[in-house]
Every structure is written in C-alpha cells, then in structure tokens.
Design an enzyme around this catalytic site. Structure first.
Site, PDB file in Angstrom:
ATOM      1  N   GLU A 184      40.760 -43.476   3.783  1.00  0.00           N
ATOM      2  CA  GLU A 184      40.803 -42.482   3.860  1.00  0.00           C
ATOM      3  C   GLU A 184      40.749 -42.104   4.988  1.00  0.00           C
ATOM      4  OE1 GLU A 184      36.511 -39.633   1.895  1.00  0.00           O
ATOM      5  OE2 GLU A 184      36.909 -41.866   0.999  1.00  0.00           O
TER       6      GLU A 184
ATOM      7  N   ASP B 277      35.535 -43.993   1.308  1.00  0.00           N
ATOM      8  CA  ASP B 277      33.930 -43.999   1.479  1.00  0.00           C
ATOM      9  C   ASP B 277      33.495 -43.753   0.297  1.00  0.00           C
ATOM     10  OD1 ASP B 277      34.248 -42.737   4.374  1.00  0.00           O
ATOM     11  OD2 ASP B 277      34.584 -40.790   3.776  1.00  0.00           O
TER      12      ASP B 277
ATOM     13  N   ASP C 165      31.458 -42.141  -2.268  1.00  0.00           N
ATOM     14  CA  ASP C 165      31.231 -41.005  -2.338  1.00  0.00           C
ATOM     15  C   ASP C 165      31.797 -40.685  -3.670  1.00  0.00           C
ATOM     16  OD1 ASP C 165      33.029 -39.954  -0.978  1.00  0.00           O
ATOM     17  OD2 ASP C 165      31.701 -39.003   0.718  1.00  0.00           O
TER      18      ASP C 165
ATOM     19  N   ASP D 265      34.735 -37.731  -2.869  1.00  0.00           N
ATOM     20  CA  ASP D 265      35.302 -37.986  -2.614  1.00  0.00           C
ATOM     21  C   ASP D 265      36.358 -39.096  -2.181  1.00  0.00           C
ATOM     22  OD1 ASP D 265      36.247 -35.060  -2.996  1.00  0.00           O
ATOM     23  OD2 ASP D 265      35.311 -34.987  -0.741  1.00  0.00           O
TER      24      ASP D 265
END
Length: 177
Positions: free
Chosen positions: A12, A81, A83, A85
């Site tokens: 990412e 990540d 998270d 996103d």
C-alpha cells in the site's frame, strides 16, 4: 530457484514499499507498490482489467494473463496497513483475484502479511506485538521503564525492523475459500 520459493508483496503506497524494498531478499522477494486504491471490479467484465492500468499491471507482474502456468511467484502477499483504508485495499485485491483469477486463491498462492501493531521496549528488551494481549505481556516483561510504539502503518516500520517481518519470522495468513 523454484517458483514456490519466491514472493511478491503487493504493498500500500510508497512509504510501505520503501522500507520493504530496502529489507527484502532481492533473489526471492519482489515488491509491487500500489498507486492508491484499486478499482472495485465486483460485477465488472474482464475487459475492465485491461482498461484499468493498476489491475492490468498487477496481472502482468504476476504473469497470470493466460492462466497460472505463467505465474512468476509462489506467494502473492497482500501487505496493507492495519487500518480502514488498508482493509479496503485488501478487500479490493481479494475481489480482483477471486473475480478473475480464482485459481490463484484456490491453489493457495494468496496470503495476507501480518505485521506488528506495537513495539514494546526498554533498554534491554524489544518485543514486537501483533495483538493487545501480546502487548500487555510485553509490558509486564519489560517492567516500569517500558516505551510503547503504535505502528499506524507499514511506512512507520524501519527497513531494519521490516527485515524480521518479511524474513525467517514472516507471518502469513493464507487466503482460503
């Protein structure tokens, strides 16, 4: 070198990719850095892959345009990540593989990279923790003088640290149907 001994990491962004590029084994590990969120290809026809530059480039990098016979890597590892996103990107990539290259998943080539959420350390001990429970155990082990770092994204992990997470001690979750 056998294909089964090779890995490509779909990362990412440049921040995560940079640390991984510096710490990877150049003979067995490749890094593909995503440029933003991939297209949501759920319900789209195959020509969408050819029209979308990012999805087309992933397909070409893997060598799977004409099926798995051309697959260049034994492991395709999604490295995002921890998270919202990152989860969204992970789901978009899984949708892409399941929609157009289902055999890649069925034959056990797709994985999710687990990276630590925390680093707990004092002057003598450093522990990388993948869960709250591991973090609490490390805090107890390190005692009163500990320091906790929360890794908000892969880009916050240094290349020196990343070497452990994509080397011998790599933690991969296989994707199964």
């Amino acid at each position: 070198l056998r294909r089964d001994d090779t890995t490509i990491f779909l990362t990412e962004g440049n921040s995560a990719g940079g640390a991984m590029i510096k710490s990877r084994d150049v003979f067995t590990q490749a890094i593909y850095t995503l440029k933003g969120k991939p297209l949501n290809c759920y319900g789209l026809q195959r020509d969408a892959v050819y029209k979308n530059e990012e999805l087309y480039n992933i397909m070409r990098a893997l060598g799977i345009e004409d099926g798995l016979d051309g697959l260049r890597y034994g492991r395709v590892v999604i490295a995002t990540d921890a998270d919202v996103d990152g989860m969204h990107i992970r789901n978009l990539l899984l949708t892409y593989f399941l929609r157009y290259f289902e055999d890649l998943v069925i034959k056990g080539h797709v994985y999710i990279l687990e990276t630590p959420l925390f680093r707990v350390r004092n002057k003598k001990i450093t522990r990388y923790c993948y869960s709250e429970q591991e973090k609490q155990a490390a805090v107890t082990e390190c005692g009163a003088t500990h320091e906790i770092t929360r890794f908000k994204g892969l880009g916050e992990i240094s290349a020196g640290e990343f070497k452990d997470f994509i080397g011998e001690n790599i933690r991969l979750d296989p994707i199964n149907l």
